[in-house]
Design a protein around this motif. Structure first.
Motif, mmCIF file in Angstrom:
data_model
loop_
_atom_site.group_PDB
_atom_site.id
_atom_site.type_symbol
_atom_site.label_atom_id
_atom_site.label_comp_id
_atom_site.label_asym_id
_atom_site.label_seq_id
_atom_site.Cartn_x
_atom_site.Cartn_y
_atom_site.Cartn_z
ATOM 1 N N ILE A 203 31.911 23.090 88.023
ATOM 2 C CA ILE A 203 32.764 24.043 87.316
ATOM 3 C C ILE A 203 33.192 25.183 88.239
ATOM 4 O O ILE A 203 34.334 25.615 88.205
ATOM 5 C CB ILE A 203 32.009 24.634 86.094
ATOM 6 N N SER B 160 42.118 28.548 79.909
ATOM 7 C CA SER B 160 40.892 28.118 79.239
ATOM 8 C C SER B 160 40.221 26.984 80.027
ATOM 9 O O SER B 160 40.902 26.090 80.515
ATOM 10 C CB SER B 160 41.260 27.638 77.831
ATOM 11 N N GLY B 161 38.913 27.098 80.177
ATOM 12 C CA GLY B 161 38.181 26.050 80.890
ATOM 13 C C GLY B 161 38.170 26.224 82.398
ATOM 14 O O GLY B 161 37.645 25.381 83.118
ATOM 15 N N SER B 162 38.727 27.345 82.877
ATOM 16 C CA SER B 162 38.786 27.520 84.327
ATOM 17 C C SER B 162 37.456 28.002 84.905
ATOM 18 O O SER B 162 37.301 28.065 86.121
ATOM 19 C CB SER B 162 39.904 28.504 84.683
ATOM 20 N N GLY B 163 36.509 28.351 84.045
ATOM 21 C CA GLY B 163 35.178 28.736 84.524
ATOM 22 C C GLY B 163 34.929 30.235 84.502
ATOM 23 O O GLY B 163 33.943 30.706 85.076
ATOM 24 N N LYS B 164 35.759 30.998 83.798
ATOM 25 C CA LYS B 164 35.600 32.454 83.769
ATOM 26 C C LYS B 164 34.266 32.856 83.152
ATOM 27 O O LYS B 164 33.511 33.642 83.726
ATOM 28 C CB LYS B 164 36.740 33.108 82.965
ATOM 29 N N SER B 165 33.968 32.299 81.975
ATOM 30 C CA SER B 165 32.706 32.655 81.311
ATOM 31 C C SER B 165 31.518 32.204 82.144
ATOM 32 O O SER B 165 30.546 32.945 82.294
ATOM 33 C CB SER B 165 32.619 32.001 79.932
ATOM 34 N N THR B 166 31.600 31.004 82.662
ATOM 35 C CA THR B 166 30.508 30.481 83.482
ATOM 36 C C THR B 166 30.257 31.422 84.661
ATOM 37 O O THR B 166 29.105 31.753 84.972
ATOM 38 C CB THR B 166 30.854 29.073 83.984
HETATM 39 N N1 ATP Z 1 26.352 24.548 79.233
HETATM 40 C C1 ATP Z 1 27.381 23.752 79.615
HETATM 41 N N2 ATP Z 1 27.192 22.430 79.771
HETATM 42 C C2 ATP Z 1 28.206 21.628 80.156
HETATM 43 N N3 ATP Z 1 29.446 22.055 80.408
HETATM 44 C C3 ATP Z 1 29.712 23.367 80.279
HETATM 45 C C4 ATP Z 1 28.695 24.287 79.870
HETATM 46 N N4 ATP Z 1 29.240 25.524 79.824
HETATM 47 C C5 ATP Z 1 30.520 25.384 80.177
HETATM 48 N N5 ATP Z 1 30.813 24.100 80.461
HETATM 49 C C6 ATP Z 1 32.122 23.601 80.906
HETATM 50 O O1 ATP Z 1 32.580 24.376 81.951
HETATM 51 C C7 ATP Z 1 33.993 24.533 81.902
HETATM 52 C C8 ATP Z 1 34.334 25.984 82.043
HETATM 53 O O2 ATP Z 1 33.862 26.674 80.907
HETATM 54 P P1 ATP Z 1 34.017 28.232 80.740
HETATM 55 O O3 ATP Z 1 33.470 28.565 79.420
HETATM 56 O O4 ATP Z 1 33.434 28.914 81.923
HETATM 57 O O5 ATP Z 1 35.587 28.420 80.752
HETATM 58 P P2 ATP Z 1 36.437 29.720 80.442
HETATM 59 O O6 ATP Z 1 37.299 29.942 81.610
HETATM 60 O O7 ATP Z 1 35.560 30.821 80.034
HETATM 61 O O8 ATP Z 1 37.328 29.244 79.224
HETATM 62 P P3 ATP Z 1 37.796 30.060 77.919
HETATM 63 O O9 ATP Z 1 38.950 30.880 78.327
HETATM 64 O O10 ATP Z 1 38.167 28.986 76.964
HETATM 65 O O11 ATP Z 1 36.626 30.878 77.448
HETATM 66 C C9 ATP Z 1 34.434 23.925 80.592
HETATM 67 O O12 ATP Z 1 35.027 22.689 80.880
HETATM 68 C C10 ATP Z 1 33.171 23.742 79.815
HETATM 69 O O13 ATP Z 1 33.241 22.584 79.027
#
Ligand code: ATP
Ligand code: MG
Lengths: 250, 235
Positions: free
Chosen positions: A20, A40-46
């Motif tokens: 990710i 969305s899904g770019s990994g910001k929260s992660t």
């Molecule tokens: N605990 C986890 N186990 C498996 N995959 C995960 C987990 N947490 C996040 N992911 C995956 O990591 C990718 C990035 O998720 P993340 O939540 O960081 O995106 P984001 O940029 O915050 O998106 P958003 O704008 O929708 O909040 C997604 O494809 C998600 O499915």
């Protein structure tokens, strides 16, 4: 005293075989406000969750005010990680207040259990921060008796009461009804003006422009582009950035 | 017709009630001790099952299957007659004069505790799992360790969720203390049996016994209902 509050070095995170975050470097200066945007899904929260080790990076390091969560190749030490987390406040999209406690108890709990403050000292600090977020009148309400905006402001007060060195906000207003977004943004804006170091993930582009010292655009697990907000929005360099800005501004 | 004319409730009531009153303490004590033990065991079994230790998890699952796959009565009899013998045999490996005994009451409490602990562990486990994951993360982000977050934030919420179910299990346990009669604990059933066989007031005695259990469990059921309403407010 170093000038750097948060230092991220070559951070990678995989879930299973799914990578990710693909090598992120970022330095946040003391007092700096960094806003992360991206699809969305770019990994910001992660990424944000890696900054306080809620998500353990697969490789790479995170340093807070000169302290590593774990040095390269070092075994994780839970107590050390927990202690370092107290230096960083985090505000979640879904508030996550403790439902069995009143607003003021929410703000007092960690001060007493983790900071080992006396009840009186904790209460005093809690009252101060609840006043700051404009909720002195609702101190003794339970989360279920508060609006979303009020709950989020209690959550901010709860994080501030630990007197952290930096704050992380993960889409703090995304779960709110439109008419409640403003009151939460005002609190965050005030915090920014006071010089708090902050990393924010948000979809509120106007707000981002206003508070950010630096905008970071993430896509596909990497930082695609970063820059001063004016420069970033008016004159993006990368194609992906241009496409994203076009999409969110309409 | 003949039978009905012979019924003598007033005598039975007059003579049996004081006898039952004396047994009441045993019913309440064994329920209280048994349930406390069950809560303790249930919490640790639940935590063990949630933990990531594979072997511990497997051992606990086997224990649960054994306990749930055999009748409580058999477990009580086993705890009273067989377990002390096994412990004695093992103890005699070191000290030939060693002898281990369990009082009927102790055996009963331990048996009830283990049996109910296994059922409660599933209640506690699902209550813990049903607490929003965000609660755990919020606690960690504030600097709680995993253990602190579990005991200070998650378990108090899980208890609220599980409390009404606990209440129902307490009521069940009160009724199940009647099985202690089979390991010579002089609770209500054993006392009633003795009285009925002496006086032949069979219908009267067992009707009074049934009423005695109702008197114990109905108010409790009401308390559970009130508790359920109150706890729902802030979850
Ligand atoms: N605990 C986890 N186990 C498996 N995959 C995960 C987990 N947490 C996040 N992911 C995956 O990591 C990718 C990035 O998720 P993340 O939540 O960081 O995106 P984001 O940029 O915050 O998106 P958003 O704008 O929708 O909040 C997604 O494809 C998600 O499915
Ligand atoms: Mg996100």
């Amino acid at each position: 005293m170093c000038e750097t509050m948060i230092e991220v070095c070559n951070l990678r995170k995989s879930f299973g075989t799914n990578e990710i975050l693909k090598g992120i470097n970022l330095t946040v200066k003391k007092g700096e406000k960094v806003v992360i945007i991206g699809p969305s899904g770019s990994g910001k929260s992660t990424f944000l969750r890696c900054l306080n080790f809620l998500e353990i990076p697969t490789s790479g390091t995170v340093k807070i005010d000169g302290h590593y969560f774990a040095k390269p190749n070092e075994k994780l030490n839970e107590k050390h990680i927990a202690a370092l987390r107290t230096e960083i406040g985090m505000v979640f999209q879904r508030f996550n207040l403790f439902p069995t406690m009143t607003a003021i108890e929410n703000v007092m709990a960690a001060q007493i259990k983790i900071r080992k403050k006396s009840k009186e000292a904790a209460r005093e600090t809690a009252e101060k921060y609840l006043k700051k977020v404009g909720l002195s009148e609702r101190m003794h309400y339970y989360p279920s008796q508060l609006s979303g905006g009020q709950q989020q402001r209690v959550a901010i007060a709860r994080a501030l009461a630990m007197e952290p060195k930096a704050m992380l906000f993960d889409e703090a207003t995304s779960a709110l009804d439109p008419e409640l977004v403003g009151e939460v943004l005002n609190v965050i804006r005030e915090l920014a003006d006071e010089g708090m170091t902050m990393v924010l993930v948000t979809h509120e582009m106007k707000f981002a422009k206003e508070v950010a010292d630096r905008i970071i655009f993430m896509d596909g697990g990497v930082i695609v582009e970063e820059g001063h907000p004016q420069e970033f929005f008016s004159n993006p360099k990368e194609e992906r950035t241009k496409a994203f800005i076009k999409k969110v501004e309409h | 017709m003949n039978l009905l004319e012979k019924l003598d409730f007033s005598t039975a009531f007059r003579e049996l009630s004081p006898i039952l009153m004396e047994g009441l303490g045993i019913v309440l004590a064994s329920t209280l001790c048994g349930f406390s033990l069950a809560l303790l065991l249930g919490t640790f079994i639940a935590l063990g099952r949630i933990s990531k230790y594979f072997l511990l998890n497997k051992v606990l699952v086997v224990l649960l299957e054994i306990v749930r796959g055999t009748p409580l009565l058999v477990q009580l009899v086993y705890m009273y007659y067989v377990v002390p013998l096994i412990i004695t045999l093992i103890g005699q490996l070191w000290d030939p004069s060693y002898r281990f005994t369990l009082s009927p009451f102790m055996a009963g409490v331990i048996g009830l505790g283990i049996n109910y602990g296994c059922y409660l562990s599933e209640v506690i486990r699902s209550a813990i799992i049903s607490v929003d994951k965000g609660q755990f993360e919020a606690a960690l982000a504030l600097g709680y360790t995993n253990r602190q977050a579990m005991w200070l934030i998650i378990i108090p919420q899980a208890v609220r969720i599980a409390l009404p179910t606990f209440g129902n299990y307490i009521i069940m346990m009160i009724k199940d203390t009647s099985l202690l009669a089979f390991i010579t604990v002089s609770e209500l059933l054993l006392r009633t049996q003795a009285y009925a066989s002496q006086t032949f007031l069979t219908i009267e005695s067992y009707t009074i016994l049934a009423l005695a259990y109702l008197v114990l469990s109905l108010p409790l059921a009401q308390i559970v209902r009130i508790m359920e309403k109150r706890l729902k407010r802030h979850v």
